[in-house]
Design a protein around this motif. Structure first.
Motif, PDB file in Angstrom:
ATOM      1  N   SER A 114      11.166  -3.274 -53.927  1.00  0.00           N
ATOM      2  CA  SER A 114       9.888  -2.479 -53.115  1.00  0.00           C
ATOM      3  C   SER A 114       9.804  -2.774 -51.599  1.00  0.00           C
ATOM      4  O   SER A 114      10.542  -3.916 -51.307  1.00  0.00           O
ATOM      5  N   SER A 115       9.643  -2.005 -50.793  1.00  0.00           N
ATOM      6  CA  SER A 115       9.674  -2.144 -49.589  1.00  0.00           C
ATOM      7  C   SER A 115       8.853  -3.166 -49.067  1.00  0.00           C
ATOM      8  O   SER A 115       7.715  -3.295 -49.544  1.00  0.00           O
ATOM      9  N   ASP A 116       8.798  -3.680 -47.752  1.00  0.00           N
ATOM     10  CA  ASP A 116       7.624  -4.573 -47.156  1.00  0.00           C
ATOM     11  C   ASP A 116       6.493  -3.747 -46.936  1.00  0.00           C
ATOM     12  O   ASP A 116       5.467  -4.331 -47.359  1.00  0.00           O
ATOM     13  N   ASP A 117       6.599  -2.444 -46.524  1.00  0.00           N
ATOM     14  CA  ASP A 117       5.573  -1.461 -46.246  1.00  0.00           C
ATOM     15  C   ASP A 117       4.786  -1.382 -47.426  1.00  0.00           C
ATOM     16  O   ASP A 117       3.490  -1.338 -47.531  1.00  0.00           O
ATOM     17  N   GLU A 118       5.413  -1.159 -48.699  1.00  0.00           N
ATOM     18  CA  GLU A 118       4.743  -1.027 -49.741  1.00  0.00           C
ATOM     19  C   GLU A 118       3.951  -2.194 -50.287  1.00  0.00           C
ATOM     20  O   GLU A 118       2.843  -2.162 -50.932  1.00  0.00           O
ATOM     21  N   LYS A 119       4.558  -3.164 -50.251  1.00  0.00           N
ATOM     22  CA  LYS A 119       3.922  -4.516 -50.749  1.00  0.00           C
ATOM     23  C   LYS A 119       2.774  -4.852 -49.637  1.00  0.00           C
ATOM     24  O   LYS A 119       1.763  -5.447 -50.119  1.00  0.00           O
TER      25      LYS A 119
END
Length: 332
Positions: A156-161
């Motif tokens: 998962s991307s940092d943006d998604e998190k």
């Protein structure tokens, strides 16, 4: 001369596709459209494009533009494609072809009505390395194919998190999650090599709960000739667990490579082990765009059309059907 217009000049057009329109013989990029005037002008200036618009209809109806490439998110593919063909012009659409299979059918019916071609950006059908794999199989280098296995694992991307979600994980815009964006390439390529998928059984779930779309998919499918296929896609594993693997097993050998990282193609059979370069062109859509321009000029055919791409969308719809039917996610 094929004079192209682009609707939606975002990231995919910067290197993958946009520059190729000017590199192909008898082709040029004449105009671009983006709703943000500043960004449209910036793209046109950086890529030496003579015209830019903020209104799609002005680009579509420009008498100098005789073919249009749609590079917007999938939720607007069908509407734009139909408007382009109603203006009497052939259309080239980013993948996946549309939000769902039903929209693909609408596009193809419009194409049939107006006698116009539809092309879709499944460019792996034209890349040298992926053509090499097809040739190795056709020459019997691994014997009769028994099984195809796909594994694609990403973190998962940092943006998604952080809750900053891309349109790619919003089903009402993209059709599904990352599965629709990435697995579409893989499933379409396998359709090209082995023929249309005949049966599908699948599980789609959400494990990380970072967004509404599916983030894990497991599927089994069957190709003509009783060739079996399996695929596992996970988009919430650790970075250390990331994997991009495509394996094709036959009764006399196997082929292993990747779909997205362009790793060497490895052939193993009774004669030993061979490696082949999996070439990644500077502009990965170049060979497909070249094929399209040639076809529009009356020379040859195109391997990625509205008909072939609609099959891929149908398979993806079948794979995620139960997930969205059960109300686990939002999908139009």
């Amino acid at each position: 001369m094929i004079n192209w217009g682009i609707i939606g000049c975002g990231n995919v057009t910067e290197v993958k596709s946009g520059p190729a329109f000017n590199k192909v013989r008898n082709s040029r990029l004449l105009g671009v459209m983006r709703r943000d005037a500043v960004l449209a002008k910036d793209y046109a200036e950086r890529h030496n494009v003579p015209k830019f618009h903020t209104d799609a209809d002005k680009l579509i109806n420009d008498p100098e533009i005789n073919a249009v490439y749609i590079a917007t998110p999938p939720d607007s593919h069908a509407a734009y494609a139909i408007r382009v063909m109603e203006a009497g012009k052939p259309v080239y659409i980013e993948k996946p072809m549309a939000l769902n299979h039903a929209e693909c059918v609408r596009i193809n019916k419009t194409a049939e009505k107006h006698g116009l071609p539809v092309f879709v950006a499944y460019y792996r059908r034209t890349l040298p390395g992926f053509l090499k794999i097809k040739t190795l199989i056709e020459k019997g280098k691994i014997g009769k194919v028994r099984l195809v296995q796909i594994q694609l694992f990403k973190s998962s991307s940092d943006d998604e998190k952080a809750g900053r979600l891309s349109w790619r994980v919003k089903p009402e815009i993209s059709g599904g999650g990352h599965f629709f964006d990435l697995a579409s390439h893989q499933l379409d390529y396998l359709d090209f090599v082995f023929g249309p998928i005949q049966k599908v059984k699948a599980l789609a779930i959400n494990q990380a709960n970072l967004y509404e779309a599916e983030d894990f998919v497991s599927a089994s499918f069957l190709f003509p000739g009783n060739v079996a296929g399996t695929g596992n896609w996970s988009f919430s594993v650790s970075r250390e667990a990331a994997l991009d693997s495509l394996e094709i097993f036959g009764d006399k050998g196997m082929i292993k490579t990747s779909t997205f990282s362009f790793k060497p193609i490895v052939l193993t059979n009774e004669k030993g082990r061979q490696e082949f370069i999996n070439e990644r062109p500077e502009n990965v859509q170049f060979y497909l765009i070249q094929q399209i321009v040639n076809a529009l000029s009356g020379k040859g055919e195109v391997v990625s059309t509205g008909i072939t791409a609609a099959r891929t969308s149908k398979v993806m719809d079948m794979i995620v059907e139960e997930y969205y039917k059960g109300g686990s996610g939002l999908r139009v």
